[in-house]
Write a protein that holds these residues in place. Structure first.
Motif, PDB file in Angstrom:
ATOM      1  N   VAL A   1      51.804  11.506  82.195  1.00 29.30           N
ATOM      2  CA  VAL A   1      51.045  12.759  82.198  1.00 29.30           C
ATOM      3  C   VAL A   1      49.532  12.542  82.252  1.00 29.30           C
ATOM      4  N   MET A   2      49.062  11.452  81.602  1.00 32.53           N
ATOM      5  CA  MET A   2      47.609  11.303  81.477  1.00 32.53           C
ATOM      6  C   MET A   2      46.985  10.295  82.425  1.00 32.53           C
ATOM      7  N   TRP A   3      47.611   9.140  82.589  1.00 35.29           N
ATOM      8  CA  TRP A   3      46.996   8.085  83.379  1.00 35.29           C
ATOM      9  C   TRP A   3      48.013   7.450  84.331  1.00 35.29           C
TER      10      TRP A   3
ATOM     11  N   GLY B   1      29.129  19.033  71.382  1.00 39.77           N
ATOM     12  CA  GLY B   1      28.130  18.787  72.429  1.00 39.77           C
ATOM     13  C   GLY B   1      27.946  17.308  72.737  1.00 39.77           C
ATOM     14  N   GLU B   2      28.725  16.471  72.042  1.00 44.87           N
ATOM     15  CA  GLU B   2      28.645  15.026  72.342  1.00 44.87           C
ATOM     16  C   GLU B   2      29.582  14.721  73.504  1.00 44.87           C
ATOM     17  N   ILE B   3      28.967  14.519  74.654  1.00 45.61           N
ATOM     18  CA  ILE B   3      29.736  14.367  75.891  1.00 45.61           C
ATOM     19  C   ILE B   3      29.692  12.921  76.367  1.00 45.61           C
ATOM     20  N   PHE B   4      30.807  12.431  76.910  1.00 45.97           N
ATOM     21  CA  PHE B   4      30.787  11.100  77.520  1.00 45.97           C
ATOM     22  C   PHE B   4      31.787  11.065  78.671  1.00 45.97           C
TER      23      PHE B   4
ATOM     24  N   GLN C   1      36.453  10.604  83.947  1.00 48.86           N
ATOM     25  CA  GLN C   1      36.874  11.841  83.286  1.00 48.86           C
ATOM     26  C   GLN C   1      35.831  12.206  82.222  1.00 48.86           C
ATOM     27  N   GLU C   2      35.349  13.464  82.251  1.00 52.67           N
ATOM     28  CA  GLU C   2      34.366  13.865  81.226  1.00 52.67           C
ATOM     29  C   GLU C   2      35.068  14.350  79.957  1.00 52.67           C
TER      30      GLU C   2
ATOM     31  N   ARG D   1      39.261  16.342  76.796  1.00 55.62           N
ATOM     32  CA  ARG D   1      38.872  16.428  78.210  1.00 55.62           C
ATOM     33  C   ARG D   1      38.092  17.749  78.333  1.00 55.62           C
ATOM     34  N   SER D   2      36.927  17.691  78.959  1.00 51.86           N
ATOM     35  CA  SER D   2      36.052  18.886  78.970  1.00 51.86           C
ATOM     36  C   SER D   2      36.758  20.116  79.522  1.00 51.86           C
ATOM     37  N   ASN D   3      37.671  19.901  80.476  1.00 50.06           N
ATOM     38  CA  ASN D   3      38.356  21.064  81.054  1.00 50.06           C
ATOM     39  C   ASN D   3      39.407  21.656  80.105  1.00 50.06           C
ATOM     40  N   LYS D   4      39.639  21.007  78.951  1.00 54.50           N
ATOM     41  CA  LYS D   4      40.601  21.527  77.969  1.00 54.50           C
ATOM     42  C   LYS D   4      39.894  22.157  76.759  1.00 54.50           C
ATOM     43  N   LYS D   5      38.553  22.273  76.858  1.00 56.91           N
ATOM     44  CA  LYS D   5      37.769  22.763  75.732  1.00 56.91           C
ATOM     45  C   LYS D   5      38.273  24.121  75.213  1.00 56.91           C
ATOM     46  N   SER D   6      38.533  25.051  76.128  1.00 61.16           N
ATOM     47  CA  SER D   6      38.911  26.400  75.685  1.00 61.16           C
ATOM     48  C   SER D   6      40.267  26.386  74.981  1.00 61.16           C
TER      49      SER D   6
END
Ligand SMILES: CC(C)(COP(=O)(O)OP(=O)(O)OC[C@H]1O[C@@H](n2cnc3c(N)ncnc32)[C@H](O)[C@@H]1OP(=O)(O)O)[C@@H](O)C(=O)NCCC(=O)NCCS
Length: 134
Positions: free
Chosen positions: A18-20, A117-120, A125-126, A101-106
């Motif tokens: 599913v992930m990698w 707000g700590e992003i890497f 993948q962000e 994963r930034s797209n799963k934030k909501s």
């Protein structure tokens, strides 16, 4: 749907698929896996969703939350998250956090998690660090 503790090795197939999927399976086998608690959701004895929890200094990090594609969107990972949040509260932990994963934030915000707000970026993948204080 039944949730129970699973062995680290039981998480690897779903993590990989599913992930990698483009990485070798060793990529999803974490050195820290033996230090964690791993939970799985079973549908008719089939493992369909997983998460791994690591507690350090009264803080729980959950990692590698994943549901098999054909079982997604049915509330399964939500049940699993509620389950580990309950464990964290019972253990009097002070914080739960994850590299989301930034797209799963909501998705995580629905559970009251806040974006620090700590992003890497890892492997293209962000990610953003999300947390909830208990
Ligand atoms: C993220 C992931 C774990 C969610 O698993 P899931 O079992 O589909 O999760 P849920 O079904 O509980 O929630 C998924 C969505 O369905 C919605 N949902 C929850 N219960 C639902 C139900 N009964 N019926 C329909 N939709 C529902 C949720 O609100 C959520 O909506 P959103 O994506 O708009 O936030 C899954 O998509 C996955 O494995 N993705 C790939 C790996 C990944 O990105 N992992 C997270 C890394 S941070």
């Amino acid at each position: 749907m039944r949730i129970r503790t699973i062995q680290p090795s039981e998480t690897w197939e779903i993590r990989h698929k599913v992930m990698w999927p483009d990485k070798p399976v060793e990529f999803v086998q974490l050195e820290e896996d033996n230090l964690g608690s791993h939970f799985g959701v079973f549908e008719q004895e089939k493992l369909v969703s997983i998460v791994s929890c690591f507690v350090v200094n009264q803080e729980m990090q959950f990692r590698k939350l994943a549901t098999l594609e054909e079982y997604q969107g049915k509330g399964i990972a939500s049940e699993l998250l509620n389950y580990i949040f309950k464990i964290a509260k019972e253990q009097d932990l002070r914080k739960i956090w994850c590299n989301a994963r930034s797209n799963k934030k909501s998705f995580y915000e629905k559970f009251g998690m806040i974006d620090t707000g700590e992003i890497f970026v890892k492997e293209g993948q962000e990610f953003t660090i999300m947390e909830i204080l208990l």
